[in-house]
Design a protein around this motif. Structure first.
Motif, PDB file in Angstrom:
ATOM      1  N   SER A 195       0.459  -1.554  -0.215  1.00 33.04           N
ATOM      2  CA  SER A 195      -0.129   0.036   0.309  1.00 33.04           C
ATOM      3  C   SER A 195       1.008   1.043  -0.151  1.00 33.04           C
ATOM      4  O   SER A 195       0.026   1.822  -0.280  1.00 33.04           O
ATOM      5  N   ASP A 196       2.317   1.770   1.026  1.00 31.85           N
ATOM      6  CA  ASP A 196       3.308   2.634   0.756  1.00 31.85           C
ATOM      7  C   ASP A 196       3.651   2.525  -0.373  1.00 31.85           C
ATOM      8  O   ASP A 196       4.004   3.566  -0.762  1.00 31.85           O
ATOM      9  N   ALA A 197       4.104   1.182  -1.146  1.00 36.20           N
ATOM     10  CA  ALA A 197       4.606   1.253  -2.197  1.00 36.20           C
ATOM     11  C   ALA A 197       4.362   2.073  -3.264  1.00 36.20           C
ATOM     12  O   ALA A 197       3.969   3.043  -4.319  1.00 36.20           O
ATOM     13  N   LEU A 198       2.693   1.106  -3.040  1.00 40.34           N
ATOM     14  CA  LEU A 198       1.150   2.267  -4.664  1.00 40.34           C
ATOM     15  C   LEU A 198       0.950   3.816  -4.270  1.00 40.34           C
ATOM     16  O   LEU A 198       1.319   4.825  -5.534  1.00 40.34           O
ATOM     17  N   SER A 199       0.990   4.574  -3.217  1.00 41.52           N
ATOM     18  CA  SER A 199       1.085   5.296  -3.115  1.00 41.52           C
ATOM     19  C   SER A 199       2.309   6.051  -3.233  1.00 41.52           C
ATOM     20  O   SER A 199       2.652   7.425  -4.495  1.00 41.52           O
ATOM     21  N   LEU A 200       3.337   5.514  -3.719  1.00 35.76           N
ATOM     22  CA  LEU A 200       4.835   6.851  -3.713  1.00 35.76           C
ATOM     23  C   LEU A 200       4.777   6.527  -5.596  1.00 35.76           C
ATOM     24  O   LEU A 200       4.459   7.645  -6.722  1.00 35.76           O
ATOM     25  N   LEU A 201       4.199   4.989  -6.153  1.00 35.84           N
ATOM     26  CA  LEU A 201       3.504   5.456  -7.398  1.00 35.84           C
ATOM     27  C   LEU A 201       2.281   5.981  -8.021  1.00 35.84           C
ATOM     28  O   LEU A 201       2.536   6.938  -8.784  1.00 35.84           O
ATOM     29  N   TRP A 202       1.368   6.179  -6.753  1.00 40.83           N
ATOM     30  CA  TRP A 202       0.513   7.247  -7.243  1.00 40.83           C
ATOM     31  C   TRP A 202       1.587   8.578  -7.330  1.00 40.83           C
ATOM     32  O   TRP A 202       0.372   9.739  -8.220  1.00 40.83           O
ATOM     33  N   SER A 203       1.626   8.542  -6.550  1.00 42.23           N
ATOM     34  CA  SER A 203       2.124  10.681  -6.567  1.00 42.23           C
ATOM     35  C   SER A 203       3.306  10.811  -7.904  1.00 42.23           C
ATOM     36  O   SER A 203       3.177  11.539  -7.999  1.00 42.23           O
ATOM     37  N   ALA A 204       4.147   9.823  -7.594  1.00 45.27           N
ATOM     38  CA  ALA A 204       4.162  10.135  -9.440  1.00 45.27           C
ATOM     39  C   ALA A 204       3.425   9.852 -10.984  1.00 45.27           C
ATOM     40  O   ALA A 204       4.327  10.933 -12.132  1.00 45.27           O
ATOM     41  N   HIS A 205       2.837   9.015 -10.417  1.00 44.07           N
ATOM     42  CA  HIS A 205       2.427   8.547 -11.791  1.00 44.07           C
ATOM     43  C   HIS A 205       0.580   8.902 -10.979  1.00 44.07           C
ATOM     44  O   HIS A 205      -0.495   7.721 -11.246  1.00 44.07           O
ATOM     45  N   PRO A 206      -0.375   9.920 -10.792  1.00 43.29           N
ATOM     46  CA  PRO A 206      -1.348   9.754 -10.442  1.00 43.29           C
ATOM     47  C   PRO A 206      -2.908   9.167 -10.921  1.00 43.29           C
ATOM     48  O   PRO A 206      -3.799   8.222 -10.679  1.00 43.29           O
ATOM     49  N   GLY A 207      -2.539   8.985 -12.482  1.00 44.43           N
ATOM     50  CA  GLY A 207      -3.707   8.779 -13.583  1.00 44.43           C
ATOM     51  C   GLY A 207      -4.072   7.349 -12.536  1.00 44.43           C
ATOM     52  O   GLY A 207      -4.728   6.297 -13.762  1.00 44.43           O
ATOM     53  N   LEU A 208      -2.335   6.594 -12.740  1.00 47.45           N
ATOM     54  CA  LEU A 208      -2.556   5.092 -12.184  1.00 47.45           C
ATOM     55  C   LEU A 208      -3.684   4.668 -11.551  1.00 47.45           C
ATOM     56  O   LEU A 208      -4.287   3.535 -10.788  1.00 47.45           O
ATOM     57  N   ARG A 209      -3.845   5.310 -10.154  1.00 49.11           N
ATOM     58  CA  ARG A 209      -4.305   4.966  -9.013  1.00 49.11           C
ATOM     59  C   ARG A 209      -6.382   4.602 -10.098  1.00 49.11           C
ATOM     60  O   ARG A 209      -6.147   3.362  -9.450  1.00 49.11           O
ATOM     61  N   ASP A 210      -6.601   5.037  -9.551  1.00 47.08           N
ATOM     62  CA  ASP A 210      -7.781   5.002 -10.087  1.00 47.08           C
ATOM     63  C   ASP A 210      -8.327   3.055 -11.069  1.00 47.08           C
ATOM     64  O   ASP A 210      -9.313   2.932 -10.903  1.00 47.08           O
ATOM     65  N   ARG A 211      -7.567   3.130 -11.931  1.00 45.10           N
ATOM     66  CA  ARG A 211      -7.511   2.428 -13.144  1.00 45.10           C
ATOM     67  C   ARG A 211      -7.120   1.479 -12.628  1.00 45.10           C
ATOM     68  O   ARG A 211      -6.919  -0.561 -12.468  1.00 45.10           O
ATOM     69  N   VAL A 212      -6.592   0.865 -11.051  1.00 44.80           N
ATOM     70  CA  VAL A 212      -5.804  -0.127 -10.419  1.00 44.80           C
ATOM     71  C   VAL A 212      -6.579  -0.501  -8.832  1.00 44.80           C
ATOM     72  O   VAL A 212      -6.942  -1.343  -8.538  1.00 44.80           O
ATOM     73  N   LEU A 213      -7.199   1.098  -8.474  1.00 46.83           N
ATOM     74  CA  LEU A 213      -8.025   0.424  -7.051  1.00 46.83           C
ATOM     75  C   LEU A 213      -9.149   1.296  -7.674  1.00 46.83           C
ATOM     76  O   LEU A 213      -9.270   1.773  -8.428  1.00 46.83           O
ATOM     77  N   THR A 214     -10.142   1.080  -6.177  1.00 46.00           N
ATOM     78  CA  THR A 214     -11.601   1.181  -6.607  1.00 46.00           C
ATOM     79  C   THR A 214     -11.652   2.297  -5.314  1.00 46.00           C
ATOM     80  O   THR A 214     -10.664   2.260  -4.875  1.00 46.00           O
ATOM     81  N   GLU A 215     -12.606   2.601  -5.583  1.00 49.79           N
ATOM     82  CA  GLU A 215     -12.670   4.368  -4.850  1.00 49.79           C
ATOM     83  C   GLU A 215     -12.322   3.600  -3.211  1.00 49.79           C
ATOM     84  O   GLU A 215     -12.004   4.427  -2.958  1.00 49.79           O
ATOM     85  N   ARG A 216     -12.715   2.486  -2.478  1.00 50.80           N
ATOM     86  CA  ARG A 216     -12.620   1.619  -1.786  1.00 50.80           C
ATOM     87  C   ARG A 216     -11.552   1.502  -0.790  1.00 50.80           C
ATOM     88  O   ARG A 216     -11.106   0.929   0.051  1.00 50.80           O
ATOM     89  N   GLY A 217     -10.252   1.918  -1.751  1.00 48.67           N
ATOM     90  CA  GLY A 217      -8.924   1.541  -2.376  1.00 48.67           C
ATOM     91  C   GLY A 217      -8.500  -0.210  -2.227  1.00 48.67           C
ATOM     92  O   GLY A 217      -7.239  -0.733  -1.892  1.00 48.67           O
ATOM     93  N   ASP A 218      -9.559  -0.818  -2.540  1.00 47.31           N
ATOM     94  CA  ASP A 218      -9.049  -1.919  -2.896  1.00 47.31           C
ATOM     95  C   ASP A 218      -8.370  -2.810  -4.297  1.00 47.31           C
ATOM     96  O   ASP A 218      -9.150  -1.691  -5.341  1.00 47.31           O
ATOM     97  N   VAL A 219      -7.849  -3.380  -4.314  1.00 49.12           N
ATOM     98  CA  VAL A 219      -7.497  -4.083  -5.484  1.00 49.12           C
ATOM     99  C   VAL A 219      -8.566  -4.452  -6.651  1.00 49.12           C
ATOM    100  O   VAL A 219      -9.297  -4.760  -5.723  1.00 49.12           O
ATOM    101  N   ARG A 220      -8.728  -3.683  -8.012  1.00 47.41           N
ATOM    102  CA  ARG A 220      -9.625  -4.169  -8.853  1.00 47.41           C
ATOM    103  C   ARG A 220      -9.848  -5.684  -9.526  1.00 47.41           C
ATOM    104  O   ARG A 220      -8.521  -6.496  -8.835  1.00 47.41           O
ATOM    105  N   GLN A 221     -10.623  -6.347  -9.210  1.00 47.59           N
ATOM    106  CA  GLN A 221     -11.287  -7.604  -8.840  1.00 47.59           C
ATOM    107  C   GLN A 221     -10.284  -8.353 -10.452  1.00 47.59           C
ATOM    108  O   GLN A 221      -9.885  -9.508 -10.078  1.00 47.59           O
ATOM    109  N   HIS A 222     -10.026  -7.953 -11.118  1.00 42.91           N
ATOM    110  CA  HIS A 222      -9.261  -8.886 -12.315  1.00 42.91           C
ATOM    111  C   HIS A 222      -7.569  -7.771 -12.296  1.00 42.91           C
ATOM    112  O   HIS A 222      -7.697  -8.226 -13.652  1.00 42.91           O
ATOM    113  N   ILE A 223      -7.380  -7.067 -11.864  1.00 41.84           N
ATOM    114  CA  ILE A 223      -5.814  -6.589 -11.317  1.00 41.84           C
ATOM    115  C   ILE A 223      -5.143  -8.037 -10.765  1.00 41.84           C
ATOM    116  O   ILE A 223      -5.764  -8.132  -9.235  1.00 41.84           O
ATOM    117  N   ASN A 224      -3.768  -8.626 -11.041  1.00 41.65           N
ATOM    118  CA  ASN A 224      -2.709  -8.937  -9.786  1.00 41.65           C
ATOM    119  C   ASN A 224      -1.953  -8.085  -9.958  1.00 41.65           C
ATOM    120  O   ASN A 224      -0.969  -6.999 -10.760  1.00 41.65           O
TER     121      ASN A 224
END
Lengths: 372, 93
Positions: B31-60
């Motif tokens: 989770s912390d690591a992904l936050s670093l990624l979102w800081s660099a590229h904010p557009g990735l967040r909503d593609r990978v996580l839902t609004e609830r902060g869960d990893v999308r069902q079909h993402i590994n």
């Protein structure tokens, strides 16, 4: 990935916006509507249940709500008829913190009235209504509906718990009617602050109480622009008409092979005329007798006539889903529908004669029209 | 610490067209690591996580080859120098 084919509509052309389970397509024809040119596929691989054309304030803007199985759903627009599409970094329609909800799919995009050219509405799954007041730059959840005390008792239908229909009253800017499967219809008369169920006379065969206050599985509702008091409703079981803006409903399943179906369209100028595609039973959900027939009424549902000229009448076990039928605004009105088997049909004469526009599309889930 | 993310093709448009992104910062979990990624590229967040902060069902998401799905989810620890792979799961029809 397939390279999309592009179209260049001219003024007066008719556009069909076609959403499928694997992308969106555009079809263009001149006003004669005899020959169709295809554009797309756009968003290949994504399901596109919601499409709209916004021509207010001088725009020529296409809206789409592609849902990627992997990356989620968001709204995208094109101002050049599909040549390029926006791809917003942040998902533009999303549930706010505290709702504990996540967007599953976008089911409906409805541009606001002409008097509110920067307003758009969006119906989604899980069932909720979003609104934008800045031409779609930002969107907000309609809290009044989301917080309705009956919402926890809404149940999903086969397509999920979706808000699929948004009817903006053409003469009362504060009145909006929405339909949810499976919750029935709700109406607001204060611009969305408060909502009440409005399903009087609509049957719910799958519940012990057949005429509940809410919980009906309304498949599609349409409202006449000519006479906004006149509405038609295709229910999970039941075909209805309202003459009082949806406050009460009368059964009009007179002479149809089934009162089950999904799709429905109303004539752009004649409030007595509407089209449906009856389907056999809620288990089979295909056209009765293997015949693809559109039924039309011209007397507000007192009678219905089969319109099959040009449609397959043998081994045609087709399904036409709730948003897969539309009419255009020309005279005579054009009628269009797509099937779950990927066929797209058009009639330039109100259903008297049909032609096949496409055969072999992915399953069609949405058909919208525009006159450029 | 330094972490390297491998970005799948459909998301590279939102990561300056890069196939790998290196981020530096403190991260004790995915989770912390992904936050670093979102800081660099904010557009990735909503593609990978839902609004609830869960990893999308079909993402590994794999950390050093191990799926986080079976190793603590977003709370899985990450080490300095870890390689984190985001991949669309097999799905569809």
């Amino acid at each position: 990935m397939p390279i999309p084919q592009n179209i260049t509509p001219q003024r007066g052309d008719v556009l069909l916006l076609v959403g499928t389970m694997k992308g969106a397509f555009l079809f263009r024809a001149d006003a004669a509507r005899a020959k169709w040119e295809r554009g797309g596929p756009y968003f290949p691989g994504s399901a596109v249940y919601a499409l709209a054309y916004d021509d207010r304030a001088g725009r020529q803007r296409l809206w789409a709500g592609p849902q990627s199985m992997h990356w989620g759903a968001l709204l995208r627009t094109s101002d050049d008829f599909g040549l390029t599409w926006t791809n917003p970094e942040e998902a533009n329609v999303k549930f706010p913190e505290g709702t504990d909800a996540a967007l599953k799919n976008i089911w409906q995009i409805t541009p606001g009235r002409a008097s509110e050219p920067d307003t758009l509405y969006c119906g989604v799954e899980p069932a909720a209504l979003f609104v934008s007041r800045d031409a779609g730059v930002t969107w907000s959840l309609t809290e009044g509906l989301w917080n309705h005390p009956q919402r926890p008792r809404w149940e999903p239908g086969g397509g999920g718990l979706c808000l699929h229909t948004i009817l903006l009253d053409p003469t009362d800017a504060n009145r909006i009617r929405i339909a949810v499967s499976t919750a029935g219809m709700y109406v607001t008369e204060d611009g969305g602050a408060t909502w009440r169920p409005s399903n009087k006379g609509v049957r719910a065969d799958f519940l012990p109480e057949k005429y509940p206050e809410f919980g009906q599985c309304v498949h599609k509702v349409v409202q006449s622009k000519q006479n906004p008091d006149r509405m038609f409703l295709q229910n999970h079981w039941g075909l209805y008409r309202s003459d009082d803006r949806g406050e009460s409903w009368t059964d009009i399943a007179n002479g149809v092979p089934s009162d089950f179906g999904f799709a429905m369209a109303v004539h752009p100028r004649d409030a007595d005329a509407a089209w449906i595609v009856p389907l056999e039973s809620d288990e089979f959900r295909c056209t009765p007798e293997g015949k693809l027939r559109v039924y039309r009424t011209r007397d507000a549902g007192a009678s219905w006539q089969a319109m099959a000229n040009g449609l397959p009448q043998e081994s045609a076990f087709e399904t036409v889903l709730r948003d897969a039928m539309a009419v255009d605004a020309l005279d005579p009105a054009g009628v269009y529908f797509g099937t779950r088997s990927g066929k797209l049909f058009a009639s330039a004469d109100q259903g008297e004669h049909w032609t096949t526009v496409a055969d072999g599309l992915p399953p069609v889930v949405a058909v919208k029209t525009a006159v450029v | 610490m330094s972490l390297t993310f491998l970005i799948p093709g459909p998301l590279r448009e939102l990561a300056a067209n890069r196939s790998d992104v290196r981020v530096n910062g403190a991260a004790s979990s995915v989770s912390d690591a992904l936050s670093l990624l979102w800081s660099a590229h904010p557009g990735l967040r909503d593609r990978v996580l839902t609004e609830r902060g869960d990893v999308r069902q079909h993402i590994n998401i794999f950390v050093d080859g191990e799926s986080i799905r079976y190793a603590g989810g977003l709370g899985m620890p990450v080490r300095d120098g870890a390689e984190i792979v985001i991949l669309p799961a097999l799905s569809g029809g």
